[in-house]
Design a protein around this motif. Structure first.
Motif, PDB file in Angstrom:
ATOM      1  N   ILE A   1      38.870  28.678  36.134  1.00 17.27           N
ATOM      2  CA  ILE A   1      39.049  30.131  36.091  1.00 17.27           C
ATOM      3  C   ILE A   1      40.091  30.473  35.029  1.00 17.27           C
ATOM      4  N   ILE A   2      39.792  31.498  34.220  1.00 12.31           N
ATOM      5  CA  ILE A   2      40.731  31.963  33.197  1.00 12.31           C
ATOM      6  C   ILE A   2      41.041  33.434  33.445  1.00 12.31           C
ATOM      7  N   THR A   3      42.322  33.779  33.378  1.00  4.72           N
ATOM      8  CA  THR A   3      42.759  35.161  33.558  1.00  4.72           C
ATOM      9  C   THR A   3      44.029  35.371  32.744  1.00  4.72           C
ATOM     10  N   ASP A   4      44.266  36.502  32.059  1.00  6.53           N
ATOM     11  CA  ASP A   4      43.456  37.684  31.987  1.00  6.53           C
ATOM     12  C   ASP A   4      43.059  37.831  30.518  1.00  6.53           C
ATOM     13  N   ALA A   5      41.754  37.899  30.265  1.00  8.01           N
ATOM     14  CA  ALA A   5      41.254  37.907  28.896  1.00  8.01           C
ATOM     15  C   ALA A   5      40.811  39.278  28.415  1.00  8.01           C
ATOM     16  N   ALA A   6      40.942  40.326  29.240  1.00  9.34           N
ATOM     17  CA  ALA A   6      40.333  41.594  28.834  1.00  9.34           C
ATOM     18  C   ALA A   6      41.017  42.863  29.324  1.00  9.34           C
TER      19      ALA A   6
ATOM     20  N   SER B   1      56.054  40.705  36.945  1.00 10.25           N
ATOM     21  CA  SER B   1      55.525  41.308  38.163  1.00 10.25           C
ATOM     22  C   SER B   1      54.008  41.476  38.080  1.00 10.25           C
ATOM     23  N   GLU B   2      53.519  41.946  36.933  1.00  3.57           N
ATOM     24  CA  GLU B   2      52.073  42.106  36.761  1.00  3.57           C
ATOM     25  C   GLU B   2      51.368  40.757  36.776  1.00  3.57           C
ATOM     26  N   LYS B   3      51.984  39.748  36.181  1.00  3.42           N
ATOM     27  CA  LYS B   3      51.377  38.411  36.187  1.00  3.42           C
ATOM     28  C   LYS B   3      51.278  37.860  37.608  1.00  3.42           C
ATOM     29  N   SER B   4      52.248  38.182  38.442  1.00  3.67           N
ATOM     30  CA  SER B   4      52.175  37.700  39.832  1.00  3.67           C
ATOM     31  C   SER B   4      50.963  38.300  40.534  1.00  3.67           C
ATOM     32  N   GLN B   5      50.663  39.575  40.241  1.00 10.40           N
ATOM     33  CA  GLN B   5      49.481  40.198  40.835  1.00 10.40           C
ATOM     34  C   GLN B   5      48.197  39.662  40.218  1.00 10.40           C
ATOM     35  N   ILE B   6      48.233  39.364  38.926  1.00 11.26           N
ATOM     36  CA  ILE B   6      47.071  38.763  38.267  1.00 11.26           C
ATOM     37  C   ILE B   6      46.759  37.407  38.897  1.00 11.26           C
ATOM     38  N   ILE B   7      47.790  36.642  39.196  1.00 10.27           N
ATOM     39  CA  ILE B   7      47.603  35.357  39.880  1.00 10.27           C
ATOM     40  C   ILE B   7      46.966  35.577  41.250  1.00 10.27           C
ATOM     41  N   LYS B   8      47.471  36.545  42.002  1.00  5.23           N
ATOM     42  CA  LYS B   8      46.935  36.808  43.346  1.00  5.23           C
ATOM     43  C   LYS B   8      45.466  37.212  43.282  1.00  5.23           C
TER      44      LYS B   8
ATOM     45  N   ALA C   1      43.316  36.303  40.964  1.00  5.47           N
ATOM     46  CA  ALA C   1      42.547  35.101  40.623  1.00  5.47           C
ATOM     47  C   ALA C   1      42.455  34.147  41.806  1.00  5.47           C
ATOM     48  N   VAL C   2      43.513  34.048  42.573  1.00  5.09           N
ATOM     49  CA  VAL C   2      43.509  33.193  43.768  1.00  5.09           C
ATOM     50  C   VAL C   2      42.498  33.721  44.779  1.00  5.09           C
ATOM     51  N   SER C   3      42.405  35.040  44.920  1.00  5.79           N
ATOM     52  CA  SER C   3      41.416  35.630  45.826  1.00  5.79           C
ATOM     53  C   SER C   3      40.000  35.280  45.401  1.00  5.79           C
ATOM     54  N   VAL C   4      39.751  35.309  44.086  1.00  2.00           N
ATOM     55  CA  VAL C   4      38.439  34.914  43.569  1.00  2.00           C
ATOM     56  C   VAL C   4      38.181  33.444  43.867  1.00  2.00           C
ATOM     57  N   ALA C   5      39.194  32.618  43.647  1.00  2.00           N
ATOM     58  CA  ALA C   5      39.049  31.185  43.921  1.00  2.00           C
ATOM     59  C   ALA C   5      38.718  30.933  45.384  1.00  2.00           C
ATOM     60  N   HIS C   6      39.380  31.651  46.280  1.00  2.00           N
ATOM     61  CA  HIS C   6      39.084  31.508  47.706  1.00  2.00           C
ATOM     62  C   HIS C   6      37.636  31.896  48.004  1.00  2.00           C
TER      63      HIS C   6
END
Length: 305
Positions: free
Chosen positions: A139-144, A152-159, A161-166
């Motif tokens: 998984i790659i984030t954030d490309a767009a 702070s925004e990166k922490s939400q971007i991680i969350k 992506a983690v939700s997608v992974a789950h």
């Protein structure tokens, strides 16, 4: 079975409804044809009715009488976007999909305060890749979406992506915070962000976040071992967090055009998944993105119950 192929099969389990804004696009109609063959969704197509009927006739005339496809007339791209977003907001559709429409137009509708899909979360682009020469999906984030995200925004971007992974079956995804080096350097903001993010996620129980990593040390066990980099993520990352939109976008397009990777991509962080592929993307990529969005929608529905 590949992950993307499995997601198409999984999407059949509980067919959802997809609202497509400005659906008058050949590759979109082709993706819908393939989705219909695989029985993965019902579709509400918003746009110019005459153009839609003409395109459908050219792609597959059998779709014209298909009960899984409904055409709703709209006189402009803006109207199509607002009608499609309203359908998802009102829960008569489960997934929003971008057709032949500028990204800013559909996002304006999606972020409308009255009937949009905004939440307290940051919206971010999440792409699931299958690279022919790599042994597992990544998984790659954030490309767009986010140009130069803060910590702070990166922490939400991680969350996100983690939700997608789950949703795709990775219970404890390993997140690599990328930079150009694997050591913290006061003159390199990406490495400072990585240090902060690792500290922020230190006690998380549903993922592992480590970094900074240069790309090779994040995905290659050999490179990580050769440089003496340990931990749970080194060489075995499931999610790659790009430092900024430029690096994420270049990595995304390099995999597609140089490595011939297959991809499904969505926007996460809204009330429902948004399929926001490029107008230049192939029908196959749009189908994979649809399957990913549908599986996320199904997963979120199960979580709510």
């Amino acid at each position: 079975m590949s992950t993307l192929t499995r997601l198409i099969a999984q999407a059949k389990e509980n067919r959802v409804t997809v609202a497509v804004a400005a659906a008058e696009d050949m590759e979109v109609i082709k993706a819908i044809r393939e989705a219909n063959k695989n029985e993965v969704a019902h579709f509400q197509l918003y746009g110019d009715e005459k153009k839609l009927l003409s395109l459908i006739e050219r792609v597959d005339s059998d779709l014209l009488n298909n009960k899984a496809i409904n055409i709703i007339s709209a006189t402009s791209a803006e109207e199509a976007a607002y009608k499609a977003v309203k359908a998802v907001h009102n829960k008569t559709a489960d997934v929003l999909m971008k057709g032949n429409i500028p990204t800013k137009t559909i996002l304006k509708a999606a972020l409308d305060k009255q009937f949009g899909l905004r939440t307290s979360r940051v919206l971010s682009h999440v792409a699931l890749f299958e690279v022919p020469i790599y042994e597992r999906p990544i998984i790659i984030t954030d490309a767009a979406m986010n140009i130069a995200p803060t910590v702070s925004e990166k922490s939400q971007i991680i969350k996100n992506a983690v939700s997608v992974a789950h949703a795709i079956g990775l219970d404890y995804p390993k997140v690599a915070v990328l930079a150009s080096v694997e050591v913290v350097n006061q003159n390199m903001p990406a490495t400072l962000h990585a240090k902060e993010l690792v500290e922020m996620f230190h006690q998380e129980t549903n993922c592992f976040v480590e970094g900074p990593f240069a790309l090779d040390n994040a995905i290659s066990p050999y490179a990580a071992e050769h440089k003496g980099i340990g931990g749970k993520v080194a060489g075995r990352a499931d999610i790659l967090l790009a430092p900024n939109i430029e690096s994420g976008n270049i990595l995304y397009k390099s995999l597609i055009y140089f490595a011939k990777a297959r991809v499904g991509a969505i926007i996460a962080g809204a009330k429902a998944p948004i399929v926001l592929t490029s107008r230049a993307d192939s029908a196959e990529s749009k189908l994979h993105s649809l399957a990913l969005a549908i599986c996320i929608s199904q997963h979120e529905s199960r979580e709510e119950t």
